[in-house]
Design a protein around this motif. Sequence first.
Motif, PDB file in Angstrom:
ATOM      1  N   UNK A 137      39.951  37.495  38.816  1.00  0.00           N
ATOM      2  CA  UNK A 137      40.447  37.288  39.976  1.00  0.00           C
ATOM      3  C   UNK A 137      41.298  38.358  40.546  1.00  0.00           C
ATOM      4  N   UNK A 138      42.160  38.842  40.013  1.00  0.00           N
ATOM      5  CA  UNK A 138      43.143  39.976  40.036  1.00  0.00           C
ATOM      6  C   UNK A 138      42.379  41.013  40.522  1.00  0.00           C
ATOM      7  N   UNK A 139      41.309  41.374  39.934  1.00  0.00           N
ATOM      8  CA  UNK A 139      40.392  42.479  40.095  1.00  0.00           C
ATOM      9  C   UNK A 139      39.755  42.408  41.594  1.00  0.00           C
ATOM     10  N   UNK A 140      39.495  41.372  41.945  1.00  0.00           N
ATOM     11  CA  UNK A 140      38.706  40.976  43.056  1.00  0.00           C
ATOM     12  C   UNK A 140      39.702  40.763  44.278  1.00  0.00           C
ATOM     13  N   UNK A 141      40.954  41.012  44.099  1.00  0.00           N
ATOM     14  CA  UNK A 141      41.878  40.854  44.917  1.00  0.00           C
ATOM     15  C   UNK A 141      42.237  39.592  45.548  1.00  0.00           C
ATOM     16  N   UNK A 142      42.006  38.304  44.524  1.00  0.00           N
ATOM     17  CA  UNK A 142      42.141  37.095  44.814  1.00  0.00           C
ATOM     18  C   UNK A 142      43.499  36.541  44.349  1.00  0.00           C
ATOM     19  N   UNK A 143      43.874  35.380  44.708  1.00  0.00           N
ATOM     20  CA  UNK A 143      45.121  34.673  44.014  1.00  0.00           C
ATOM     21  C   UNK A 143      44.885  34.448  42.681  1.00  0.00           C
ATOM     22  N   UNK A 144      45.617  34.759  41.630  1.00  0.00           N
ATOM     23  CA  UNK A 144      45.438  34.688  40.248  1.00  0.00           C
ATOM     24  C   UNK A 144      46.503  34.003  39.714  1.00  0.00           C
ATOM     25  N   UNK A 191      31.272  32.277  44.396  1.00  0.00           N
ATOM     26  CA  UNK A 191      31.919  30.960  45.183  1.00  0.00           C
ATOM     27  C   UNK A 191      33.217  30.745  45.174  1.00  0.00           C
ATOM     28  N   UNK A 192      34.029  31.206  44.045  1.00  0.00           N
ATOM     29  CA  UNK A 192      35.476  31.106  43.808  1.00  0.00           C
ATOM     30  C   UNK A 192      36.061  31.975  44.741  1.00  0.00           C
ATOM     31  N   UNK A 193      35.480  33.052  45.047  1.00  0.00           N
ATOM     32  CA  UNK A 193      36.001  34.128  46.110  1.00  0.00           C
ATOM     33  C   UNK A 193      36.184  33.403  47.434  1.00  0.00           C
ATOM     34  N   UNK A 194      34.906  32.518  47.930  1.00  0.00           N
ATOM     35  CA  UNK A 194      34.840  31.892  49.082  1.00  0.00           C
ATOM     36  C   UNK A 194      36.007  30.387  49.102  1.00  0.00           C
ATOM     37  N   UNK A 195      35.994  29.915  47.914  1.00  0.00           N
ATOM     38  CA  UNK A 195      37.037  28.877  47.979  1.00  0.00           C
ATOM     39  C   UNK A 195      38.475  29.242  47.801  1.00  0.00           C
ATOM     40  N   UNK A 196      38.806  30.056  47.169  1.00  0.00           N
ATOM     41  CA  UNK A 196      40.323  30.746  47.059  1.00  0.00           C
ATOM     42  C   UNK A 196      40.639  31.399  48.282  1.00  0.00           C
ATOM     43  N   UNK A 197      40.069  32.545  48.488  1.00  0.00           N
ATOM     44  CA  UNK A 197      40.439  33.557  49.651  1.00  0.00           C
ATOM     45  C   UNK A 197      41.727  34.134  49.227  1.00  0.00           C
ATOM     46  N   UNK A 198      42.332  34.472  50.261  1.00  0.00           N
ATOM     47  CA  UNK A 198      43.531  35.331  49.914  1.00  0.00           C
ATOM     48  C   UNK A 198      44.911  34.620  50.457  1.00  0.00           C
ATOM     49  N   UNK A 199      46.005  34.456  49.975  1.00  0.00           N
ATOM     50  CA  UNK A 199      46.885  33.608  50.299  1.00  0.00           C
ATOM     51  C   UNK A 199      47.655  34.222  51.514  1.00  0.00           C
TER      52      UNK A 199
END
Length: 316
Positions: A137-144, A191-199
């Motif tokens: 998730x961190x690598x993709x720039x998502x909330x981890x 899918x998790x990319x789409x569900x989490x997004x960025x804070x």
Amino acid sequence: MPPRRFAAHDMDFDLGPDAAANWSDVMLEHHGLYCRFDDSRVQASTSKSWTLGHIGLTQADLACVVLAPVGEERSSWQGDWLYLKLMTRGYIDIEEAGQQHRFDAGSMFFIDPERSFQESFTERAQMTVLRIPKSNLRERGLRHSLPRLVITDSSSADTRAARALIHCIAQQQVAPSPMIRDLMGRQLLELIDALLGAPGDKATSRSAEVVLLRARRYIHTSLAHTGLDTSAIAAAAHVSVKHLQHVFRSQGTTVMGHVWHVRLQHAQRLLNARQTLTPSAQEVAWQCGFATAAHFSRAYRAEFGICPSQVRASTR
């Protein structure tokens, strides 16, 4: 450091004399969870776990049990992972940060084992659990790292579609080949990319954390673009080039230094993938945003000490 590999196993709580102790030991060792049964109403439970690439997947049928994550002092601590839980039958009660939540069938939520919580199954319930490495998730720039539960919007068409796909993939269990299971794991990450997004992803936010998340997310989705440069990344992150450069310098790197690092890491994964149809070194170069195969070969050898063509030959 990447989290420990998820262990695939089946568990049955069969009500035998040592069942509770055996179940508790496995839950503690493989899932980092303390387990407590209701002795007055004990019922059979089952759990099946396997892997889809880097993602761990568990289907659980639980009753009359309370679960709580272990602390960092235990080797089985799960703080390097994030859980996505999908309820498929019954309900679960969760106590977190002094608040009570009840999730029934159809509910889907993210929870971070780094935070203390307690799950109670007073009646029989079934759920599908994805265990996602925070490093991915961190690598993709998502909330981890989540300070609290993140609950998806059950009324959203996007959530319903994601839930249906997760449920479908979970039904496949371990029958598909390792290559297909790895591809399914990648689809789940999308899918998790789409569900989490960025804070706090608002154009006016300039905090270093949000800027980094926006920038890394854009970099990850734009690796194949040869025109990926600092200006394009700054525009996607809603900040000036100067501010973006300052944020990356505070992390001990540069914007383009990070871009090339991510490209080479992605290239390494592609070259080492053992698939029926594997891309050539030239195709990998294009997929990772290198304008020429020669540039790719020089950069790869400087990073890993071996030519990409040699890596591809060895995987064949």
